[in-house]
Design an enzyme around this catalytic site. Structure first.
Site, PDB file in Angstrom:
ATOM      1  N   GLY A 182      -6.985 -36.412 -37.257  1.00  0.00           N
ATOM      2  CA  GLY A 182      -6.862 -35.722 -35.970  1.00  0.00           C
ATOM      3  C   GLY A 182      -7.794 -36.292 -34.919  1.00  0.00           C
ATOM      4  O   GLY A 182      -7.429 -36.403 -33.741  1.00  0.00           O
ATOM      5  N   ASP A 183      -8.993 -36.670 -35.323  1.00  0.00           N
ATOM      6  CA  ASP A 183      -9.953 -37.277 -34.405  1.00  0.00           C
ATOM      7  C   ASP A 183      -9.373 -38.558 -33.807  1.00  0.00           C
ATOM      8  O   ASP A 183      -9.438 -38.787 -32.596  1.00  0.00           O
ATOM      9  CB  ASP A 183     -11.254 -37.574 -35.155  1.00  0.00           C
ATOM     10  CG  ASP A 183     -12.289 -38.287 -34.305  1.00  0.00           C
ATOM     11  OD1 ASP A 183     -12.585 -37.812 -33.196  1.00  0.00           O
ATOM     12  OD2 ASP A 183     -12.809 -39.330 -34.756  1.00  0.00           O
ATOM     13  N   SER A 184      -8.769 -39.376 -34.654  1.00  0.00           N
ATOM     14  CA  SER A 184      -8.192 -40.641 -34.190  1.00  0.00           C
ATOM     15  C   SER A 184      -7.000 -40.419 -33.274  1.00  0.00           C
ATOM     16  O   SER A 184      -6.871 -41.072 -32.234  1.00  0.00           O
ATOM     17  CB  SER A 184      -7.753 -41.488 -35.386  1.00  0.00           C
ATOM     18  OG  SER A 184      -8.862 -41.792 -36.191  1.00  0.00           O
ATOM     19  N   ALA A 217      -9.060 -33.486 -40.202  1.00  0.00           N
ATOM     20  CA  ALA A 217      -9.924 -33.748 -39.052  1.00  0.00           C
ATOM     21  C   ALA A 217     -10.109 -35.249 -38.838  1.00  0.00           C
ATOM     22  O   ALA A 217     -10.160 -35.717 -37.699  1.00  0.00           O
ATOM     23  CB  ALA A 217     -11.282 -33.066 -39.231  1.00  0.00           C
ATOM     24  N   GLU A 254      -8.120 -39.162 -29.906  1.00  0.00           N
ATOM     25  CA  GLU A 254      -8.708 -40.241 -29.105  1.00  0.00           C
ATOM     26  C   GLU A 254      -7.641 -41.175 -28.542  1.00  0.00           C
ATOM     27  O   GLU A 254      -7.744 -41.616 -27.398  1.00  0.00           O
ATOM     28  CB  GLU A 254      -9.738 -41.029 -29.916  1.00  0.00           C
ATOM     29  CG  GLU A 254     -10.437 -42.047 -29.049  1.00  0.00           C
ATOM     30  CD  GLU A 254     -11.823 -42.429 -29.517  1.00  0.00           C
ATOM     31  OE1 GLU A 254     -12.370 -43.379 -28.936  1.00  0.00           O
ATOM     32  OE2 GLU A 254     -12.370 -41.800 -30.430  1.00  0.00           O
TER      33      GLU A 254
END
Length: 142
Positions: free
Chosen positions: A30-32, A27, A35
């Site tokens: 994945g968040d980066s 996560a 974005e």
């Protein structure tokens, strides 16, 4: 060559065993990645002030938006993708986003884990198709 493979080669990184990564690590990356994709799309739409770019991106990367995508798309994902999502969603988290419910935060964490997994396994086209469809879903409801 996929982006992750290019980074690994240029930065001389070791091979990883993705199966040993925690869902929260998936996560995190994945968040980066999510974005970066969202920012790329927004910048391509128009040359505007950084403040306007930030506001547009914030609405798409917030936990509630990611949770909406996950709930709308879950049945479209493969069993493997659903499994990664559920591992992320069910991971023990100690914090939550300030503008999201715990349920939204957990669903967003699952979505980010899926994006991280697809990125780290060089499934870039699949990852981008999920993000594209997710952004279309958000656009439809706004």
């Amino acid at each position: 060559m996929e982006m992750f493979e290019t980074i690994k080669k240029q930065m001389e990184l070791d091979d990883i065993d993705i199966l040993n990564y925690s869902p929260l690590t998936l996560a995190y990356i994945g968040d980066s990645v999510y974005e970066v994709v969202v920012r790329t799309v927004i910048v391509d739409e128009a040359n505007r002030s950084v403040d306007k770019i930030h506001k547009a991106a914030s609405g798409l990367v917030r936990a509630s938006a990611q949770a909406t995508i996950a709930k709308a798309m879950l049945d479209d994902w493969t069993k493997e993708e659903q499994s990664v999502y559920k591992r992320g969603r069910n991971a023990k988290v100690t914090t939550k986003a300030k503008n999201a419910t715990m349920g939204e935060y957990k669903a967003a964490t699952g979505f980010e884990a899926l994006i991280g997994y697809l990125y780290l396994t060089n499934q870039t086209e699949r990852m981008l198709s999920i993000i594209k469809k997710g952004l279309e879903i958000l656009d439809e409801i706004q």
